[in-house]
Scaffold this active site. Sequence first.
Site, PDB file in Angstrom:
ATOM      1  CE  LYS B  48      -3.943   1.852   2.654  1.00 10.89           C
ATOM      2  NZ  LYS B  48      -4.801   1.620   3.845  1.00 10.89           N
ATOM      3  CB  SER B 123      -8.100   3.552   2.804  1.00 11.25           C
ATOM      4  OG  SER B 123      -7.314   2.956   3.788  1.00 11.25           O
ATOM      5  CB  SER B 147      -8.421   0.680   5.688  1.00  6.97           C
ATOM      6  OG  SER B 147      -9.208   1.846   5.791  1.00  6.97           O
TER       7      SER B 147
END
Lengths: 97, 444
Positions: B48, B123, B147
């Site tokens: 990420k 996210s 997330s």
Amino acid sequence: MELTEAEILKLAKLARLDLSKDEITQYQKDIGNILGYVEKLNKQNFEKKIEVANISNSQNVFRKDEIKPSLPREKTLQNAPAQENGFIKVKNIMEKN
Amino acid sequence: MPKDIEQVDKDIHAFTQIFDDAQAKSEASRSKSYQPGGLLEGKTIALKDNLVWDNTITTASSNYLKNFKAPYTATVVQKIIDAGATIVGKTNLDEFAMGSSTENSAFVPTKNPLDLSLVPGGSSGGSAAAAAANMVWGALGSDTGGSIRQPAAFCGVVGFKPTYGTVSRYGLMAMGSSLDVVGPFAKNVADTKLIYQVIAGQDEMDSTSRNPLPLEKNIELKDLTFGLPKEFFGEALDPNIKEKINNLVTKLEQAGSKIKQISLPSVDLALAVYYVLMPVEVSSNMARYDGIKYGYSASSSAEINLEEVYLKSREAGLGAEVKRRIMLGTYASSAGYADKYYLKAARVRQLIINEFEKAFSEVDVILTPTVPSLPFKFGEKTSDPLKMYLEDIYTVPANIAGIPAISLPVGKINNLSVAAQLMAPALQDFKLLEVAELIEGLNE
């Protein structure tokens, strides 16, 4: 509930955000709505004393007082918007007399 | 390998960056700790883009950090590399990890590989999509209110949020420092467990870090009691998802597990607690983005003064949701309001922690749906922030309580995936992974 424009402007100043007129109106509504949702917290009464949560269960975490290498200067400066003589350069912080 | 990923990613946009020289780059980053034959030797991983890697652009999917070259490497990234993995790229996220659909990325939204007209969740949408589309063997994400788990549920992969502190946050761009946890995505629980084994453990660079408990002896479904909290099975839950979870419960009973109906009344307040505590921590953590040290800066303009550098750099570099949460957090922590909002929320947090502890004295694992509804269309929830926030009602409690939680696929509705969430007491991460693997086996 809705916040006043003055309240939004005060928050924006604290948060160092330069909001547009549209943003001010939008945040008055949005933040008001969210605060309305979290109002339910105020209905919660505590029968006995409940402490503020400490999620990591840690207390003072120390390390040995020994010198270790820190981030090299070139790396520290590699993203600096403005630099001079190996320092990050900033705008004037004191007025000339 | 990169060529295939680029081809597949044209439709999905899971990646913000794909490295041409991925294997060489990872090999060159190995530290003295590397030894051949590591747990992740030959595996491909995506990170990420809120995890820093030395000398690599790390953007947090924000215009503010569009050109930011990280000057150091996150502990979890170094561990992955030293275990022999190849990092193939950085994945897309909601800007600074704030969002539940990856639509808040300042660059481009990521699409759900199961249905390109639907969001992948957020996210960590990019990492979930990359794993789901088989572009990588595994991926790392971060989970502050759901997330990792919510995009895992939406994309049909396994997503694990470890116990708070059991994975170092050194090198994770901070969002909510008492809530953030780094964790793995993979196609199955065994691979997820492998990644966790590599990244878990106390780190001197993160003073909130600690070791999880070691793996327990043989765990069997017939020895376990599962708790079903009624607050997670109310009106908000899509009946189609409820049906799949009930099917799983039936299978567990057939396998000999005990099922217990429980109640966690304070969980109804968990989302409110989250939307007070998290914005306060965000407003503090985002103060570092000031146009002075790195990132987007308005300082090149000669006429403006210091305060205007702050104002204009932040205004231009930070997106709407980020600013909204900064404003909310500033309000809830400001003089005159901090007692009413922040302190109140911090105390209700302890109530929630206590309730989970009490529940775990009666059950081994808590079983719930991961999300109240199936993946939604782009733009469907963006008009009202609260609508988006409600996506997290089932995932947020585990972050508030600091306990481990995993999402795994347990059924299908057309070509979409339905997921169940399992939660265990703090530090019982390996036990939770064992139980998840047993349940995965039940469903096959």
